[in-house]
Structures are given as structure tokens and as C-alpha cells.
Design a protein around this motif. Structure first.
Motif, PDB file in Angstrom:
ATOM      1  N   ALA A 297      -4.894   4.018   6.873  1.00  0.00           N
ATOM      2  CA  ALA A 297      -3.853   2.758   6.565  1.00  0.00           C
ATOM      3  C   ALA A 297      -3.751   2.446   5.185  1.00  0.00           C
ATOM      4  O   ALA A 297      -2.764   2.041   4.879  1.00  0.00           O
ATOM      5  N   GLN A 298      -4.658   2.600   4.268  1.00  0.00           N
ATOM      6  CA  GLN A 298      -4.494   2.439   2.849  1.00  0.00           C
ATOM      7  C   GLN A 298      -3.397   3.395   2.136  1.00  0.00           C
ATOM      8  O   GLN A 298      -2.777   2.885   1.427  1.00  0.00           O
ATOM      9  N   ARG A 299      -3.676   4.499   2.665  1.00  0.00           N
ATOM     10  CA  ARG A 299      -2.615   5.335   2.104  1.00  0.00           C
ATOM     11  C   ARG A 299      -1.279   5.238   2.424  1.00  0.00           C
ATOM     12  O   ARG A 299      -0.103   5.341   1.820  1.00  0.00           O
ATOM     13  N   VAL A 300      -0.964   4.619   3.788  1.00  0.00           N
ATOM     14  CA  VAL A 300       0.184   4.334   4.209  1.00  0.00           C
ATOM     15  C   VAL A 300       0.651   3.158   3.287  1.00  0.00           C
ATOM     16  O   VAL A 300       1.792   2.882   3.384  1.00  0.00           O
ATOM     17  N   ALA A 301      -0.251   2.100   3.183  1.00  0.00           N
ATOM     18  CA  ALA A 301       0.224   0.921   2.677  1.00  0.00           C
ATOM     19  C   ALA A 301       0.627   1.277   1.069  1.00  0.00           C
ATOM     20  O   ALA A 301       1.519   0.338   0.699  1.00  0.00           O
ATOM     21  N   VAL A 302       0.417   2.124   0.510  1.00  0.00           N
ATOM     22  CA  VAL A 302       0.694   2.185  -0.985  1.00  0.00           C
ATOM     23  C   VAL A 302       1.957   3.210  -1.164  1.00  0.00           C
ATOM     24  O   VAL A 302       2.419   3.275  -2.101  1.00  0.00           O
ATOM     25  N   ASP A 303       2.422   3.751   0.085  1.00  0.00           N
ATOM     26  CA  ASP A 303       3.475   4.796   0.009  1.00  0.00           C
ATOM     27  C   ASP A 303       4.703   4.107  -0.376  1.00  0.00           C
ATOM     28  O   ASP A 303       5.341   2.990   0.194  1.00  0.00           O
ATOM     29  N   GLY A 304       5.364   4.450  -1.454  1.00  0.00           N
ATOM     30  CA  GLY A 304       6.517   3.781  -2.108  1.00  0.00           C
ATOM     31  C   GLY A 304       6.430   2.317  -2.640  1.00  0.00           C
ATOM     32  O   GLY A 304       7.331   1.671  -3.003  1.00  0.00           O
TER      33      GLY A 304
ATOM     34  N   ALA B 106      -1.765  -7.167 -14.539  1.00  0.00           N
ATOM     35  CA  ALA B 106      -2.823  -7.996 -14.149  1.00  0.00           C
ATOM     36  C   ALA B 106      -3.133  -7.883 -12.627  1.00  0.00           C
ATOM     37  O   ALA B 106      -2.300  -7.722 -11.699  1.00  0.00           O
ATOM     38  N   GLY B 107      -4.375  -7.705 -12.280  1.00  0.00           N
ATOM     39  CA  GLY B 107      -5.122  -7.505 -10.976  1.00  0.00           C
ATOM     40  C   GLY B 107      -5.439  -6.147 -10.725  1.00  0.00           C
ATOM     41  O   GLY B 107      -5.989  -5.831  -9.578  1.00  0.00           O
ATOM     42  N   TRP B 108      -4.716  -4.989 -11.381  1.00  0.00           N
ATOM     43  CA  TRP B 108      -5.084  -3.512 -11.200  1.00  0.00           C
ATOM     44  C   TRP B 108      -6.514  -3.275 -11.582  1.00  0.00           C
ATOM     45  O   TRP B 108      -7.191  -3.768 -12.315  1.00  0.00           O
TER      46      TRP B 108
ATOM     47  N   ARG C 230      -9.510  10.039 -14.872  1.00  0.00           N
ATOM     48  CA  ARG C 230      -8.051   9.998 -14.671  1.00  0.00           C
ATOM     49  C   ARG C 230      -7.633   8.879 -14.049  1.00  0.00           C
ATOM     50  O   ARG C 230      -8.447   8.123 -13.785  1.00  0.00           O
ATOM     51  N   GLU C 231      -6.152   8.646 -14.003  1.00  0.00           N
ATOM     52  CA  GLU C 231      -6.048   7.176 -13.755  1.00  0.00           C
ATOM     53  C   GLU C 231      -5.932   7.213 -12.169  1.00  0.00           C
ATOM     54  O   GLU C 231      -5.986   8.147 -11.527  1.00  0.00           O
ATOM     55  N   LEU C 232      -6.394   5.832 -11.846  1.00  0.00           N
ATOM     56  CA  LEU C 232      -6.391   5.753 -10.405  1.00  0.00           C
ATOM     57  C   LEU C 232      -5.080   5.803  -9.612  1.00  0.00           C
ATOM     58  O   LEU C 232      -4.082   5.253 -10.084  1.00  0.00           O
ATOM     59  N   THR C 233      -5.209   6.375  -8.457  1.00  0.00           N
ATOM     60  CA  THR C 233      -3.949   6.599  -7.642  1.00  0.00           C
ATOM     61  C   THR C 233      -3.882   4.953  -6.726  1.00  0.00           C
ATOM     62  O   THR C 233      -4.909   4.250  -6.820  1.00  0.00           O
ATOM     63  N   GLY C 234      -2.772   4.759  -6.182  1.00  0.00           N
ATOM     64  CA  GLY C 234      -2.454   3.327  -5.572  1.00  0.00           C
ATOM     65  C   GLY C 234      -3.549   3.410  -4.480  1.00  0.00           C
ATOM     66  O   GLY C 234      -4.257   2.200  -4.199  1.00  0.00           O
ATOM     67  N   ALA C 235      -3.883   4.540  -3.687  1.00  0.00           N
ATOM     68  CA  ALA C 235      -4.664   4.400  -2.604  1.00  0.00           C
ATOM     69  C   ALA C 235      -6.132   4.105  -3.057  1.00  0.00           C
ATOM     70  O   ALA C 235      -6.800   3.371  -2.244  1.00  0.00           O
ATOM     71  N   GLU C 236      -6.575   4.750  -4.317  1.00  0.00           N
ATOM     72  CA  GLU C 236      -7.646   4.449  -4.755  1.00  0.00           C
ATOM     73  C   GLU C 236      -8.122   3.064  -5.210  1.00  0.00           C
ATOM     74  O   GLU C 236      -9.050   2.406  -4.961  1.00  0.00           O
ATOM     75  N   HIS C 237      -6.929   2.554  -5.870  1.00  0.00           N
ATOM     76  CA  HIS C 237      -7.266   1.193  -6.410  1.00  0.00           C
ATOM     77  C   HIS C 237      -7.264   0.180  -4.956  1.00  0.00           C
ATOM     78  O   HIS C 237      -8.033  -0.628  -4.887  1.00  0.00           O
ATOM     79  N   LEU C 238      -6.512   0.369  -3.997  1.00  0.00           N
ATOM     80  CA  LEU C 238      -6.523  -0.403  -2.687  1.00  0.00           C
ATOM     81  C   LEU C 238      -7.916  -0.163  -2.082  1.00  0.00           C
ATOM     82  O   LEU C 238      -8.435  -1.203  -1.742  1.00  0.00           O
TER      83      LEU C 238
ATOM     84  N   LEU D 278       1.055  -3.515  -6.179  1.00  0.00           N
ATOM     85  CA  LEU D 278      -0.415  -3.486  -5.817  1.00  0.00           C
ATOM     86  C   LEU D 278      -1.229  -4.635  -6.569  1.00  0.00           C
ATOM     87  O   LEU D 278      -1.998  -5.212  -5.975  1.00  0.00           O
ATOM     88  N   ALA D 279      -1.076  -4.383  -7.640  1.00  0.00           N
ATOM     89  CA  ALA D 279      -1.970  -5.277  -8.527  1.00  0.00           C
ATOM     90  C   ALA D 279      -1.644  -6.660  -8.404  1.00  0.00           C
ATOM     91  O   ALA D 279      -2.625  -7.635  -8.400  1.00  0.00           O
TER      92      ALA D 279
END
Length: 348
Positions: A222-229, A284-286, A296-304, A235-236
Motif C-alpha cells: 500500500a505504501q508503494r501505491v501511495a507514492v505512485d505519482g 522539510a520533513g523528508w 543512495r537516495e531514498l525512494t518515496g516508498a522507502e521514505h514512507l 511526501l515530505a
């Protein structure tokens, strides 16, 4: 037990019948559909159960694929069982709608696509007299405990819908999420029935932990769905808004955390986790990670996922850290690590 076709090869199970299998074997293939072979003990038990239904276990299945094979027959059996319960289920739903405040018989009839007479019959079969105007003015709560049959039927229905959607080379994340939720419902049904096959084979403890694991898989999907697009800035901002809302409610939040990772080869890595501030080069918040290893840089799903984990830690610790009466309960700690008198607890 169904008869086997003469031309279907059979193998006798070689695994020990006393061996209790970990339910995690069912999903060890993981959401990435790894090529790891199914454990032999599980394969033999799965083969026996599938052959008992008149089928044949195909070779080369991953654990996840074996899970799908098992669920396929369960979904078919669930469809047949639901067909026999449709009338009773409709009456239950009719009563639920009535007690939730929908007292217009014509509206209920339209919603269920049945006649008004059927509505009256359904309601009366559940102890409701729809012509009693005094009862209609004061809805009463009706509580019915969960049953293994009811939740099992729901799990089978869910699997019958989600299974075809993931039988593809690259199922989308929303379909994977739905599949994980379907399997979690099946585990709930197992927990409601001490005599179910899985409860007898694994025991309540393992089934309950497998339920938690399947829900964790659903959350990850669900977290991967949430960060799509969704952009990193969005996200931050969402993470920062949640932190500010928790603080406005005078609740503790995780400002930063240090995690030590241990590898089987003896290697240890310390990772410091924090959130970017307005002065940083990122939104801010990331989530910010700091370690002596290359990152490496975090993906959106990893951040979430990390943000969710920190929120869970904060939410869990807020309960024991709730302020107690003067002179009792948990202590608070100064920056120098010493405790204020008259309280007890653990420093963070």
C-alpha cells in the motif's frame, strides 16, 4: 475424497507427518516472486492436499505461486458455499441496514433489487417488525460476533476477485495489496476456528504471527501505491504535517533515531535517522539517513516506510509515557540523563 485419475502421477509424501511447518513458508517467495525453491516439506504437504482435491501440483513453483495454487481451489469452494448462503446473507445485510437507520422499505427494496415483500420477510426473519413505528424511532445496536464461516466466505470471495489479477508476470501494486489483504482475511477465519486445518497444523501462535506478516506485506504494498505519482516534496510535506499535528495534540514524536544493523558476517552498521529541516537542501520533513557507508537516495516508498515505522514507535511509546498522577507513574529525564524524583521509567 475425490477419486484420482489413473493417468495422473502420484507421489507419496516423504516429509515427517509430525513436522510442523512455519506458515512463513507460504510466502517465503515474497512479493518479488523470488526464484527460491519451495521447501520440500511444504511441497509434499501441498501436493497431498491438492491431490486430495483431484488436482496435480505443477513443478517449479515458488512459495508465492504455491500459495496462489492453494487459494485457487479455496476460492472455488468458497463460491459454491456462498451460493447456498445468499438468502441468509441478504437477510443479515437487510437487518444491518435497518439498524443503521435506513427505515424506508422501498429504499431497501431498490437497493437490494428485491420486492417490498422480500424486505418484510428478511427483516422479520431477523426479529425486526418493520411496521412497528416505535421501534423505528430508536435504533438499537445489534452485535454479532465474527464467525469462521462468515469471515472464511469473505476471504474466499476476496481471493476469487484478487487471484486472477495477480496471475500475470507483473501484477500491479494495488492488486498485490488486495491479494495480501485477502490472505490476511483467511488467517482471521483460521483463528476463529480452532478445528481448521491450519490451526491444527501450525497452532494459534504461528497462525496469528502469519496474520501479522501478511498485514505487514499489505502495508508495504500500500505504501508503494501511495507514492505512485507523488513528488518528494508532497511526501515530505505530509510527513511534516503529521509531526506538527501530533505535537499539537501534545504527544511525543520521534525527532531522530539511531539504528544499529547487524549482518550475519559480523559486520555492524550504525544509521542515524532524522527529518530534513527547512534549511536543508531537500524538502522539510523528508527522511534523512546518516551513516559511514555509501548511501543512495531514498525512494518515496522507502521514505514512507521509514516514516511509518517511526510513527509506530512514537505511537507505541506514547502509551507508557502518558503523564501519571503526581508522585506516581513514569519519570521524565533531563538532558543530562538524570531522572526527576518521584517518578519511574526508562530514558529514551
Amino acid at each position: 475424497m475425490p477419486e484420482h485419475d489413473d493417468d495422473v502421477p502420484r507421489e507419496e509424501p516423504t516429509g515427517s507427518p509430525d513436522r510442523v511447518l512455519d506458515p512463513g513458508m507460504l510466502t517465503a517467495g515474497g512479493p518479488a516472486r523470488s526464484a527460491a525453491a519451495v521447501p520440500e516439506e511444504f511441497t509434499e504437504q501441498l501436493r497431498s492436499r491438492i491431490e486430495a482435491e483431484g488436482g496435480t501440483l505443477l513443478p517449479g513453483r515458488t512459495c508465492e505461486e504455491a500459495d496462489m495454487a492453494r487459494a485457487a481451489l479455496a476460492a472455488l469452494r468458497g463460491w459454491a458455499a456462498r451460493r447456498e448462503r445468499l438468502t441468509g446473507d441478504r437477510a443479515d445485510l437487510m437487518a444491518a441496514a435497518w439498524w443503521s437507520g435506513h427505515r424506508n422499505v422501498a429504499e431497501l427494496a431498490r437497493s437490494a433489487d428485491v420486492s417490498r415483500d422480500t424486505v418484510y420477510e428478511d427483516l422479520r426473519s431477523r426479529g425486526i417488525e418493520p411496521t412497528d413505528k416505535t421501534a423505528a424511532a430508536d435504533p438499537l445496536p445489534r452485535y454479532t460476533p465474527l464467525t469462521a464461516v462468515g469471515v472464511g466466505g469473505l476471504a474466499a470471495l476476496s481471493q476469487s476477485v484478487t487471484l486472477p489479477a495477480i496471475l500475470t508476470e507483473e501484477p500491479d501494486e494495488l492488486a498485490r495489496t488486495a491479494w495480501a489483504v485477502s490472505n490476511a482475511l483467511e488467517r482471521i477465519a483460521d483463528l476463529l476456528d480452532p478445528d481448521s486445518d491450519n490451526m491444527r497444523q501450525w497452532g494459534r501462535d504461528e497462525v496469528a504471527h502469519d496474520l501479522a506478516a501478511r498485514l505487514a506485506t499489505a502495508l508495504s504494498r500500500a505504501q508503494r501505491v501511495a507514492v505512485d505519482g507523488v513528488s518528494e516534496r508532497q511526501l515530505a510535506g505530509r510527513a511534516l504535517s503529521r509531526i506538527e499535528a501530533e505535537m499539537a495534540d501534545e504527544r511525543f514524536v520521534v525527532e531522530h533515531a539511531t539504528v544499529q544493523l547487524f549482518h550475519p558476517d559480523g559486520d555492524r552498521v550504525t544509521v542515524r535517522i532524522g527529518q530534513a529541516q527547512f534549511s536543508d537542501f531537500m524538502p522539510a520533513g523528508w527522511t534523512v539517513l546518516d551513516t559511514d557507508r555509501p548511501l543512495r537516495e531514498l525512494t518515496g516508498a522507502e521514505h514512507l516506510a521509514i516514516r511509518t515505522a517511526l510513527d509506530t514507535i512514537a505511537e507505541t511509546l506514547n502509551r507508557p509515557l502518558t503523564p501519571a498522577a503526581p508522585g506516581e507513574g513514569l519519570e521524565t529525564h533531563r538532558d543530562d540523563g538524570t531522572a526527576r524524583p518521584g517518578q519511574e521509567g526508562t530514558a529514551l
